[in-house]
Design an enzyme around this catalytic site. Structure first.
Site, PDB file in Angstrom:
ATOM      1  N   ARG A  90       0.843  -1.208   0.000  1.00  0.00           N
ATOM      2  CA  ARG A  90       0.000   0.000   0.000  1.00  0.00           C
ATOM      3  C   ARG A  90       0.876   1.256   0.000  1.00  0.00           C
ATOM      4  O   ARG A  90       0.575   2.250  -0.672  1.00  0.00           O
ATOM      5  CB  ARG A  90      -0.960  -0.028   1.206  1.00  0.00           C
ATOM      6  N   PHE A 129       9.185  10.471  -2.988  1.00  0.00           N
ATOM      7  CA  PHE A 129       8.808  11.803  -2.503  1.00  0.00           C
ATOM      8  C   PHE A 129       9.763  12.199  -1.395  1.00  0.00           C
ATOM      9  O   PHE A 129       9.795  11.557  -0.332  1.00  0.00           O
ATOM     10  CB  PHE A 129       7.375  11.707  -1.965  1.00  0.00           C
ATOM     11  N   GLU A 365       4.024   9.964   7.506  1.00  0.00           N
ATOM     12  CA  GLU A 365       2.906  10.829   7.079  1.00  0.00           C
ATOM     13  C   GLU A 365       2.304  11.592   8.254  1.00  0.00           C
ATOM     14  O   GLU A 365       1.097  11.800   8.331  1.00  0.00           O
ATOM     15  CB  GLU A 365       1.807   9.988   6.415  1.00  0.00           C
TER      16      GLU A 365
HETATM   17  P1  TGC Z   1       1.325  25.340   9.190  1.00  0.00           P
HETATM   18  O1  TGC Z   1       1.327  26.793   9.555  1.00  0.00           O
HETATM   19  O2  TGC Z   1       0.495  24.425   9.970  1.00  0.00           O
HETATM   20  O3  TGC Z   1       0.943  25.184   7.650  1.00  0.00           O
HETATM   21  C1  TGC Z   1       1.628  25.906   6.616  1.00  0.00           C
HETATM   22  C2  TGC Z   1       0.640  26.073   5.483  1.00  0.00           C
HETATM   23  O4  TGC Z   1       0.243  24.783   5.005  1.00  0.00           O
HETATM   24  C3  TGC Z   1      -1.176  24.586   5.190  1.00  0.00           C
HETATM   25  N1  TGC Z   1      -1.328  23.182   5.619  1.00  0.00           N
HETATM   26  C4  TGC Z   1      -1.804  22.216   4.811  1.00  0.00           C
HETATM   27  N2  TGC Z   1      -2.293  22.259   3.570  1.00  0.00           N
HETATM   28  C5  TGC Z   1      -2.706  21.090   3.017  1.00  0.00           C
HETATM   29  N3  TGC Z   1      -2.637  19.914   3.661  1.00  0.00           N
HETATM   30  C6  TGC Z   1      -2.136  19.839   4.908  1.00  0.00           C
HETATM   31  N4  TGC Z   1      -2.043  18.651   5.518  1.00  0.00           N
HETATM   32  C7  TGC Z   1      -1.701  21.020   5.553  1.00  0.00           C
HETATM   33  N5  TGC Z   1      -1.162  21.306   6.767  1.00  0.00           N
HETATM   34  C8  TGC Z   1      -0.947  22.628   6.794  1.00  0.00           C
HETATM   35  C9  TGC Z   1      -1.588  25.578   6.240  1.00  0.00           C
HETATM   36  O5  TGC Z   1      -2.937  25.930   6.119  1.00  0.00           O
HETATM   37  C10 TGC Z   1      -0.659  26.758   5.909  1.00  0.00           C
HETATM   38  O6  TGC Z   1      -1.169  27.390   4.752  1.00  0.00           O
HETATM   39  P2  TGC Z   1      -0.973  28.951   4.532  1.00  0.00           P
HETATM   40  O7  TGC Z   1      -1.665  29.223   3.257  1.00  0.00           O
HETATM   41  O8  TGC Z   1      -1.618  29.583   5.744  1.00  0.00           O
HETATM   42  O9  TGC Z   1       0.498  29.184   4.486  1.00  0.00           O
HETATM   43  O10 TGC Z   1       2.849  24.895   9.126  1.00  0.00           O
HETATM   44  P3  TGC Z   1       3.780  24.309  10.188  1.00  0.00           P
HETATM   45  O11 TGC Z   1       5.174  24.487   9.714  1.00  0.00           O
HETATM   46  O12 TGC Z   1       3.419  24.849  11.550  1.00  0.00           O
HETATM   47  O13 TGC Z   1       3.401  22.763  10.043  1.00  0.00           O
HETATM   48  C11 TGC Z   1       2.900  22.067  11.035  1.00  0.00           C
HETATM   49  C12 TGC Z   1       2.522  20.616  10.662  1.00  0.00           C
HETATM   50  C13 TGC Z   1       2.879  19.771  11.822  1.00  0.00           C
HETATM   51  C14 TGC Z   1       1.023  20.567  10.459  1.00  0.00           C
HETATM   52  C15 TGC Z   1       3.147  20.030   9.407  1.00  0.00           C
HETATM   53  O14 TGC Z   1       4.384  20.469   9.205  1.00  0.00           O
HETATM   54  C16 TGC Z   1       3.093  18.514   9.382  1.00  0.00           C
HETATM   55  O15 TGC Z   1       2.113  17.964   8.897  1.00  0.00           O
HETATM   56  N6  TGC Z   1       4.176  17.767   9.859  1.00  0.00           N
HETATM   57  C17 TGC Z   1       4.285  16.331   9.711  1.00  0.00           C
HETATM   58  C18 TGC Z   1       5.302  16.031   8.635  1.00  0.00           C
HETATM   59  C19 TGC Z   1       4.919  14.846   7.804  1.00  0.00           C
HETATM   60  O16 TGC Z   1       3.795  14.375   7.813  1.00  0.00           O
HETATM   61  N7  TGC Z   1       5.838  14.371   7.005  1.00  0.00           N
HETATM   62  C20 TGC Z   1       5.551  13.304   6.110  1.00  0.00           C
HETATM   63  C21 TGC Z   1       6.665  13.085   5.135  1.00  0.00           C
HETATM   64  S1  TGC Z   1       6.181  12.078   3.751  1.00  0.00           S
HETATM   65  C22 TGC Z   1       5.996  10.553   4.372  1.00  0.00           C
HETATM   66  O17 TGC Z   1       6.054  10.284   5.517  1.00  0.00           O
HETATM   67  C23 TGC Z   1       5.724   9.518   3.368  1.00  0.00           C
HETATM   68  S2  TGC Z   1       5.483   7.951   4.005  1.00  0.00           S
HETATM   69  C24 TGC Z   1       5.365   7.191   2.527  1.00  0.00           C
HETATM   70  C25 TGC Z   1       4.717   5.861   2.556  1.00  0.00           C
HETATM   71  O18 TGC Z   1       3.460   5.776   2.563  1.00  0.00           O
HETATM   72  O19 TGC Z   1       5.507   4.887   2.437  1.00  0.00           O
HETATM   73  P1  FAD Z   2      10.673  13.452  14.862  1.00  0.00           P
HETATM   74  O1  FAD Z   2      10.009  14.576  14.160  1.00  0.00           O
HETATM   75  O2  FAD Z   2      12.067  13.656  15.325  1.00  0.00           O
HETATM   76  O3  FAD Z   2       9.764  13.036  16.094  1.00  0.00           O
HETATM   77  C1  FAD Z   2      10.195  12.111  17.101  1.00  0.00           C
HETATM   78  C2  FAD Z   2       9.091  12.033  18.162  1.00  0.00           C
HETATM   79  O4  FAD Z   2       8.873  13.338  18.738  1.00  0.00           O
HETATM   80  C3  FAD Z   2       7.728  11.600  17.569  1.00  0.00           C
HETATM   81  O5  FAD Z   2       7.035  10.816  18.489  1.00  0.00           O
HETATM   82  C4  FAD Z   2       7.006  12.921  17.384  1.00  0.00           C
HETATM   83  O6  FAD Z   2       5.581  12.779  17.417  1.00  0.00           O
HETATM   84  C5  FAD Z   2       7.511  13.703  18.593  1.00  0.00           C
HETATM   85  N1  FAD Z   2       7.418  15.150  18.389  1.00  0.00           N
HETATM   86  C6  FAD Z   2       8.070  15.914  17.479  1.00  0.00           C
HETATM   87  N2  FAD Z   2       7.718  17.209  17.620  1.00  0.00           N
HETATM   88  C7  FAD Z   2       6.807  17.274  18.617  1.00  0.00           C
HETATM   89  C8  FAD Z   2       6.029  18.319  19.215  1.00  0.00           C
HETATM   90  N3  FAD Z   2       6.106  19.560  18.788  1.00  0.00           N
HETATM   91  N4  FAD Z   2       5.189  17.992  20.212  1.00  0.00           N
HETATM   92  C9  FAD Z   2       5.063  16.692  20.645  1.00  0.00           C
HETATM   93  N5  FAD Z   2       5.736  15.669  20.100  1.00  0.00           N
HETATM   94  C10 FAD Z   2       6.610  15.948  19.106  1.00  0.00           C
HETATM   95  N6  FAD Z   2       9.409  10.857   4.576  1.00  0.00           N
HETATM   96  C11 FAD Z   2       9.363  11.360   3.303  1.00  0.00           C
HETATM   97  O7  FAD Z   2       9.548  12.560   3.079  1.00  0.00           O
HETATM   98  N7  FAD Z   2       9.114  10.537   2.244  1.00  0.00           N
HETATM   99  C12 FAD Z   2       8.901   9.198   2.394  1.00  0.00           C
HETATM  100  O8  FAD Z   2       8.658   8.483   1.413  1.00  0.00           O
HETATM  101  C13 FAD Z   2       8.956   8.642   3.717  1.00  0.00           C
HETATM  102  N8  FAD Z   2       8.823   7.309   3.903  1.00  0.00           N
HETATM  103  C14 FAD Z   2       9.021   6.774   5.147  1.00  0.00           C
HETATM  104  C15 FAD Z   2       9.033   5.392   5.307  1.00  0.00           C
HETATM  105  C16 FAD Z   2       9.257   4.833   6.559  1.00  0.00           C
HETATM  106  C17 FAD Z   2       9.324   3.350   6.712  1.00  0.00           C
HETATM  107  C18 FAD Z   2       9.423   5.676   7.696  1.00  0.00           C
HETATM  108  C19 FAD Z   2       9.615   5.092   9.056  1.00  0.00           C
HETATM  109  C20 FAD Z   2       9.412   7.045   7.541  1.00  0.00           C
HETATM  110  C21 FAD Z   2       9.232   7.608   6.269  1.00  0.00           C
HETATM  111  N9  FAD Z   2       9.290   9.009   6.075  1.00  0.00           N
HETATM  112  C22 FAD Z   2       9.219   9.532   4.802  1.00  0.00           C
HETATM  113  C23 FAD Z   2       9.631   9.883   7.182  1.00  0.00           C
HETATM  114  C24 FAD Z   2       8.461  10.182   8.124  1.00  0.00           C
HETATM  115  O9  FAD Z   2       7.535  11.055   7.533  1.00  0.00           O
HETATM  116  C25 FAD Z   2       9.040  10.788   9.412  1.00  0.00           C
HETATM  117  O10 FAD Z   2       9.691   9.729  10.072  1.00  0.00           O
HETATM  118  C26 FAD Z   2       7.962  11.384  10.308  1.00  0.00           C
HETATM  119  O11 FAD Z   2       7.412  12.547   9.720  1.00  0.00           O
HETATM  120  C27 FAD Z   2       8.524  11.750  11.706  1.00  0.00           C
HETATM  121  O12 FAD Z   2       9.729  12.442  11.605  1.00  0.00           O
HETATM  122  P2  FAD Z   2      11.020  11.934  12.473  1.00  0.00           P
HETATM  123  O13 FAD Z   2      11.190  10.498  12.242  1.00  0.00           O
HETATM  124  O14 FAD Z   2      12.130  12.859  12.130  1.00  0.00           O
HETATM  125  O15 FAD Z   2      10.592  12.115  13.980  1.00  0.00           O
END
Ligand code: TGC
Ligand code: FAD
Length: 386
Positions: A90, A129, A365
């Site tokens: 997935r 990505f 994510e």
């Molecule tokens: P923040 O001020 O909250 O937001 C900045 C701007 O972005 C807008 N926004 C979004 N828009 C669309 N979708 C979302 N989910 C959005 N979240 C926020 C927001 O409205 C704002 O827009 P504007 O127009 O006002 O500028 O920014 P922040 O820097 O405080 O961000 C906070 C936070 C925690 C919500 C965000 O950075 C976050 O979601 N962090 C988690 C990072 C994350 O999910 N990383 C994933 C990496 S990819 C991955 O893991 C792939 S796994 C692949 C697999 O399935 O194998």
């Molecule tokens: P951190 O951000 O360092 O967080 C560590 C811990 O601290 C977590 O429990 C978190 O919730 C907590 N924490 C952090 N900040 C706060 C706060 N402000 N308040 C309270 N708790 C907090 N990324 C991509 O871009 N592309 C991909 O394809 C992708 N694939 C992945 C595949 C796998 C198998 C894995 C494990 C990860 C992948 N990721 C990818 C990365 C993934 O999105 C990150 O691991 C995730 O966003 C968390 O970041 P980190 O691991 O740096 O943890």
């Protein structure tokens, strides 16, 4: 699985047909080989052509770009069925469809869409990505990767870590800063000089999916590979996450259903104290609790899908559904592991593979904490991220 609330009646014929096709694919092609790949930590590349034939890559996109205009609900059902097989599978489909085809469709030029999307929908080109970096995970705004304008293009420097598909990808959607704050997206082909990947070894989770690091060293990206619509900045990258997190909410419940089914059949078949395990009150309580959470998440996911199809869902809706599904699926997998006793730790019985996979799904994510903070900010109007 039992359908006590007749949720199936809420699906249309097309949605049921695509679900059925993926269910059959998982039964016939995935389950017989997945243990081997999980054990060997190898990516099941032999499934790619079959995945492409199912027409599920980029399925919500218009036909002219290789999609099939499918509903978000249909995409959710696909994710659910795939993850009954393995979360890694997935993941592959989520990354290709939601994290890579979607940004090219939403932020790309017409030329970029025509060049990349049809090839991606048929798995002729695999993508990854790159958002996360070694020192920038939950807080992507802190990324260090830089894109500096140069003649005819951009020079990218930095590194991306934990990237699904990195080592098998033909292209990467890379997010980089063009100054101290502004984030932009680029389509980086693996042949571009200065682009390299390295596999992350020794993962105890998502072993049938490849995860790697991307290194960008003076990597020249021509202007034609800059995503013009990414001028929205970080929210453009986050918009892709919204699409992928939605699929994960369904997918996690697919893994949960596989664990529930395994626990139900095992406890009915195994006797202890002269009776089937399933006849004991404590075991029935466990099964009833697991089933309740699956039904709750399924109906929530379905309503979310319907909202997405009407363009009425916000990213907060998606965060709540992803948080709920991942948390409950992990609890269900751990309980199923318990109900299978010693057999629960065996690869043969699948539940511990699902449980280990779900540890990643819970984290990527957006971690559970991040989604709590997103929902908390919506409820209180107060930002508790920093
Ligand atoms: P923040 O001020 O909250 O937001 C900045 C701007 O972005 C807008 N926004 C979004 N828009 C669309 N979708 C979302 N989910 C959005 N979240 C926020 C927001 O409205 C704002 O827009 P504007 O127009 O006002 O500028 O920014 P922040 O820097 O405080 O961000 C906070 C936070 C925690 C919500 C965000 O950075 C976050 O979601 N962090 C988690 C990072 C994350 O999910 N990383 C994933 C990496 S990819 C991955 O893991 C792939 S796994 C692949 C697999 O399935 O194998
Ligand atoms: P951190 O951000 O360092 O967080 C560590 C811990 O601290 C977590 O429990 C978190 O919730 C907590 N924490 C952090 N900040 C706060 C706060 N402000 N308040 C309270 N708790 C907090 N990324 C991509 O871009 N592309 C991909 O394809 C992708 N694939 C992945 C595949 C796998 C198998 C894995 C494990 C990860 C992948 N990721 C990818 C990365 C993934 O999105 C990150 O691991 C995730 O966003 C968390 O970041 P980190 O691991 O740096 O943890």
């Amino acid at each position: 699985m039992h359908d006590l609330f007749q949720v199936d009646d809420l699906l249309d014929a097309e949605e049921k047909i695509i679900r059925e096709a993926v269910t059959k694919f998982v039964q016939a092609d995935v389950l017989p080989i997945i243990e081997k790949h999980y054990e060997n930590a190898s990516f099941p590349a032999e499934l790619l052509s079959k995945i492409a034939d199912l027409g599920i890559l980029g399925m919500t996109l218009p036909e002219e770009y290789g999609g099939s205009n499918a509903s978000h609900v249909a995409y959710g059902l696909v994710c659910q069925e795939l993850e009954k097989g393995d979360s890694g599978l997935r993941s592959f489909v989520s990354v290709q469809s939601s994290l890579c085809m979607y940004p090219i469709f939403a932020y790309g030029s017409e030329t970029q869409k025509k060049k990349y999307l049809p090839a991606m929908s048929t798995a002729k080109k695999i993508a990854c990505f790159g958002l996360t970096e070694p020192n920038s995970g939950s807080d992507p705004a802190s990324m260090k990767t830089k894109a500096v304008k140069t003649e005819g293009g951009w020079l990218l420097n930095g590194s991306k870590l934990w990237i699904t598909n990195a080592t098998v990808a033909d292209l990467a959607i890379v997010w980089a800063k063009i100054d101290d704050t502004q984030v932009r997206g680029f389509i980086v082909e693996k042949s571009f000089p200065g682009f390299s990947t390295h596999e992350i070894k020794n993962k105890l989770s998502l072993r049938a999916s490849t995860t790697g690091e991307i290194s960008l060293q003076n990597c020249f990206v021509p202007d034609e590979n800059y995503l013009p619509g990414s001028e929205k900045g970080l929210s453009a990258a986050l918009g892709c996450l919204t699409k992928a997190r939605y699929g994960i909410a369904w997918g996690a419940m697919g893994a949960a259903q596989a664990c529930f089914d395994a626990a139900l059949s095992y406890t009915k078949a195994r006797n202890q104290f002269g009776k089937p395990l399933a006849s004991f009150q404590l075991i029935q309580k466990s099964l009833a609790d697991m089933y309740t959470e699956i039904v709750k998440a399924q109906t929530l996911n379905l309503q979310l899908g319907r909202l997405m199809d009407k363009n009425k869902a916000d990213y907060v809706n998606v965060s709540l559904a992803k948080m709920n599904a991942c948390r409950e699926a992990l609890k269900i997998a751990r309980e199923a592991r318990n109900l299978l006793g010693a057999n629960g730790i065996s690869l043969e019985y699948h539940v511990m593979r699902h449980m280990n996979n779900l540890e990643s799904v819970f984290t990527y994510e957006g971690t559970d904490n991040m989604h709590h903070l997103i929902v908390g900010r919506y409820l209180t109007g107060l930002n508790a991220f920093s």
